[in-house]
Design a protein around this motif. Structure first.
Motif, PDB file in Angstrom:
ATOM      1  N   CYS A 248       6.919   2.264  -1.258  1.00 42.57           N
ATOM      2  CA  CYS A 248       5.678   2.368  -2.034  1.00 42.57           C
ATOM      3  C   CYS A 248       5.621   1.626  -3.553  1.00 42.57           C
ATOM      4  CB  CYS A 248       5.193   3.978  -2.495  1.00 42.57           C
ATOM      5  SG  CYS A 248       4.385   4.433  -0.957  1.00 42.57           S
ATOM      6  N   CYS A 249       7.175   1.473  -3.882  1.00 41.98           N
ATOM      7  CA  CYS A 249       7.188   0.938  -5.311  1.00 41.98           C
ATOM      8  C   CYS A 249       6.859  -0.540  -5.297  1.00 41.98           C
ATOM      9  CB  CYS A 249       8.688   1.230  -5.452  1.00 41.98           C
ATOM     10  SG  CYS A 249       9.210   3.037  -5.784  1.00 41.98           S
ATOM     11  N   THR A 250       6.360  -0.827  -6.319  1.00 43.10           N
ATOM     12  CA  THR A 250       6.177  -2.382  -6.686  1.00 43.10           C
ATOM     13  C   THR A 250       7.416  -2.996  -7.012  1.00 43.10           C
ATOM     14  OG1 THR A 250       6.028  -2.026  -9.038  1.00 43.10           O
ATOM     15  CG2 THR A 250       3.774  -2.014  -7.901  1.00 43.10           C
ATOM     16  N   LYS A 251       7.303  -4.417  -6.579  1.00 42.17           N
ATOM     17  CA  LYS A 251       9.037  -5.029  -6.439  1.00 42.17           C
ATOM     18  C   LYS A 251       9.166  -5.859  -7.611  1.00 42.17           C
ATOM     19  CE  LYS A 251      10.015  -3.552  -2.306  1.00 42.17           C
ATOM     20  NZ  LYS A 251       8.613  -2.317  -2.352  1.00 42.17           N
ATOM     21  N   ASP A 252      10.290  -5.677  -8.153  1.00 38.47           N
ATOM     22  CA  ASP A 252      10.744  -6.481  -9.512  1.00 38.47           C
ATOM     23  C   ASP A 252      11.614  -7.724  -9.004  1.00 38.47           C
ATOM     24  OD1 ASP A 252      11.579  -7.667 -11.591  1.00 38.47           O
ATOM     25  OD2 ASP A 252      12.333  -5.693 -12.473  1.00 38.47           O
ATOM     26  N   PRO A 253      10.967  -9.052  -8.961  1.00 35.23           N
ATOM     27  CA  PRO A 253      11.669  -9.914  -8.453  1.00 35.23           C
ATOM     28  C   PRO A 253      13.274 -10.235  -9.148  1.00 35.23           C
ATOM     29  CG  PRO A 253       9.240 -10.531  -9.339  1.00 35.23           C
ATOM     30  CD  PRO A 253       9.745  -9.252  -9.583  1.00 35.23           C
ATOM     31  N   ALA A 254      13.340  -9.724 -10.260  1.00 29.65           N
ATOM     32  CA  ALA A 254      14.669  -9.834 -10.806  1.00 29.65           C
ATOM     33  C   ALA A 254      15.604  -8.911 -10.222  1.00 29.65           C
ATOM     34  CB  ALA A 254      14.656  -9.562 -12.211  1.00 29.65           C
ATOM     35  N   GLU A 255      15.308  -7.848  -9.431  1.00 27.68           N
ATOM     36  CA  GLU A 255      15.966  -7.081  -8.636  1.00 27.68           C
ATOM     37  C   GLU A 255      16.589  -7.477  -7.266  1.00 27.68           C
ATOM     38  OE1 GLU A 255      14.374  -3.081  -8.506  1.00 27.68           O
ATOM     39  OE2 GLU A 255      14.715  -2.608 -10.616  1.00 27.68           O
TER      40      GLU A 255
ATOM     41  N   CYS B 239       0.860  -1.194  -0.058  1.00 24.91           N
ATOM     42  CA  CYS B 239       0.135   0.137   0.090  1.00 24.91           C
ATOM     43  C   CYS B 239       0.795   1.245  -0.054  1.00 24.91           C
ATOM     44  CB  CYS B 239      -0.902  -0.001   1.205  1.00 24.91           C
ATOM     45  SG  CYS B 239       0.102  -0.027   2.884  1.00 24.91           S
ATOM     46  N   CYS B 240       0.336   2.473  -0.053  1.00 23.54           N
ATOM     47  CA  CYS B 240       1.166   3.737  -0.077  1.00 23.54           C
ATOM     48  C   CYS B 240       0.228   4.805   0.550  1.00 23.54           C
ATOM     49  CB  CYS B 240       1.232   3.980  -1.728  1.00 23.54           C
ATOM     50  SG  CYS B 240       2.399   5.334  -1.641  1.00 23.54           S
TER      51      CYS B 240
ATOM     52  N   TYR C 127       2.191   1.049  -5.705  1.00 22.13           N
ATOM     53  CA  TYR C 127       1.053   0.666  -5.039  1.00 22.13           C
ATOM     54  C   TYR C 127       0.185   1.860  -4.917  1.00 22.13           C
ATOM     55  CZ  TYR C 127       4.121  -3.154  -3.622  1.00 22.13           C
ATOM     56  OH  TYR C 127       5.040  -4.193  -3.532  1.00 22.13           O
ATOM     57  N   ILE C 128      -1.274   1.440  -5.516  1.00 22.29           N
ATOM     58  CA  ILE C 128      -2.044   2.665  -5.770  1.00 22.29           C
ATOM     59  C   ILE C 128      -3.000   2.697  -4.574  1.00 22.29           C
ATOM     60  CG2 ILE C 128      -4.000   3.530  -6.983  1.00 22.29           C
ATOM     61  CD1 ILE C 128      -1.198   3.982  -8.058  1.00 22.29           C
ATOM     62  N   LYS C 129      -3.487   1.526  -3.856  1.00 24.77           N
ATOM     63  CA  LYS C 129      -4.175   1.352  -2.758  1.00 24.77           C
ATOM     64  C   LYS C 129      -3.483   1.955  -1.754  1.00 24.77           C
ATOM     65  CE  LYS C 129      -6.699  -2.623  -4.695  1.00 24.77           C
ATOM     66  NZ  LYS C 129      -6.902  -4.011  -4.499  1.00 24.77           N
ATOM     67  N   GLY C 130      -4.204   2.496  -0.620  1.00 25.68           N
ATOM     68  CA  GLY C 130      -3.774   3.087   0.636  1.00 25.68           C
ATOM     69  C   GLY C 130      -3.812   1.903   1.732  1.00 25.68           C
TER      70      GLY C 130
ATOM     71  N   GLY D   5      10.792   5.885  -6.166  1.00 21.91           N
ATOM     72  CA  GLY D   5       9.546   6.909  -6.146  1.00 21.91           C
ATOM     73  C   GLY D   5       9.829   8.115  -6.585  1.00 21.91           C
ATOM     74  N   TYR D   6      10.839   8.614  -6.958  1.00 19.43           N
ATOM     75  CA  TYR D   6      11.071   9.996  -7.299  1.00 19.43           C
ATOM     76  C   TYR D   6      10.135  10.524  -8.483  1.00 19.43           C
ATOM     77  CZ  TYR D   6      15.204  10.461  -4.471  1.00 19.43           C
ATOM     78  OH  TYR D   6      16.312  10.299  -3.478  1.00 19.43           O
TER      79      TYR D   6
END
Length: 278
Positions: A187-194, A154-155, A218-221, A202-203
């Motif tokens: 808040c950033c979605t995770k990339d499994p490859a990273e 969430c964010c 993530y858009i949801k609170g 988030g900048y």
């Protein structure tokens, strides 16, 4: 018979005595550990050398949670341990009454939370937003918010725009921060490859369109995500709370039983067995 503040040795139920002692020695050690962690955290932040800084933080300091919970556990554990081991009536009464009060407060809080759900939701929103404002003020608070946003995906309280409340992330023209119009990395979605966390992901993200934001954050609170998590795990959460409540009631009951009715236990047990047998 009771003599002063102690029972005579032959009248004490060993099972109850060592049950209370064994449970509370663990409880006591956990309380010491929690207090130690809290004091160590404050020492690392320099709070112990400058007590006035306790009031400087605008948001919630997670260390308070360790200190309050640890303090209650330490006091209860001490009273239960020493009260049972030394057969001290005052400590046993204190232990049982204190535990009963805590149970009553938990029960009251649960009923009020169910009845005033909308008010609780508003207070949770206020609490999260207040801590968003203080995000950069305390490293422990920052880590707590990051963990919450990552765990519940969430964010903000109700969305990413809640980060406008923070002086470093708001989108006003007067904001000179490099994090302007952004969000924390949690808040950033995770990339499994990273393998390495990109703390700058988030900048400037809130300067993009809504459809572009969905790709990166993530858009949801966190409030609606918490509600969803609670509904999905209601059985587990209810089971944990019921288990804790039963443990508290059992401890308080045995503490009072040990104090008031120990001389009657062998006779009551014998009567019960005879009743069941026949």
């Amino acid at each position: 018979m009771i003599s002063g503040k102690h029972f005579k040795a032959h009248e004490v139920s060993c099972c109850i005595k060592y049950f209370i002692f064994g449970f509370n020695i663990i409880f006591w050690f956990l309380g010491v550990a929690f207090l130690g962690i809290g004091l160590w955290a404050w020492s690392e932040k320099g709070v112990l050398s400058n007590i006035s800084s306790i009031t400087d933080l605008g948001g919630f300091d997670p260390v308070w949670l360790f200190l309050v919970v640890g303090g209650v556990m330490f006091i209860l554990g001490f009273a239960g341990c020493i009260g049972a081991l030394r057969e001290n009536s005052f400590l046993l009464k204190f232990f049982s009454v204190f535990l009963g009060i805590i149970f009553f407060l938990e029960l009251t809080a649960g009923v009020l939370a169910f009845v005033f759900k909308d008010w609780i939701k508003d207070q949770l929103n206020f609490f999260i937003n207040n801590n968003i404002r203080a995000y950069r003020d305390d490293i422990d608070l920052q880590n707590l918010i990051d963990f919450t946003q990552e765990y519940w995906e969430c964010c903000g309280a109700f969305g990413a725009d809640d980060w406008n409340l923070n002086i470093y992330f708001n989108c006003t023209d007067s904001n000179p921060s490099r994090e302007k119009c952004g969000v924390p990395f949690s808040c950033c979605t995770k990339d499994p490859a990273e393998d390495v966390i990109n703390t700058q992901c988030g900048y400037d993200i809130r300067a993009k369109t809504d459809s572009e934001q969905r790709t990166f954050i993530y858009i949801k609170g966190c409030v609606p995500q918490f509600e969803k998590w609670l509904q999905d795990n209601l059985t587990v959460v209810a089971g944990i709370f019921i288990g804790i409540a039963l443990l508290q009631v059992t401890q308080a009951y045995y503490g009072l039983l040990f104090f008031f009715f120990t001389p009657l236990i062998p006779k009551m047990l014998l009567i019960y067995l005879l009743f069941v047998w026949f």
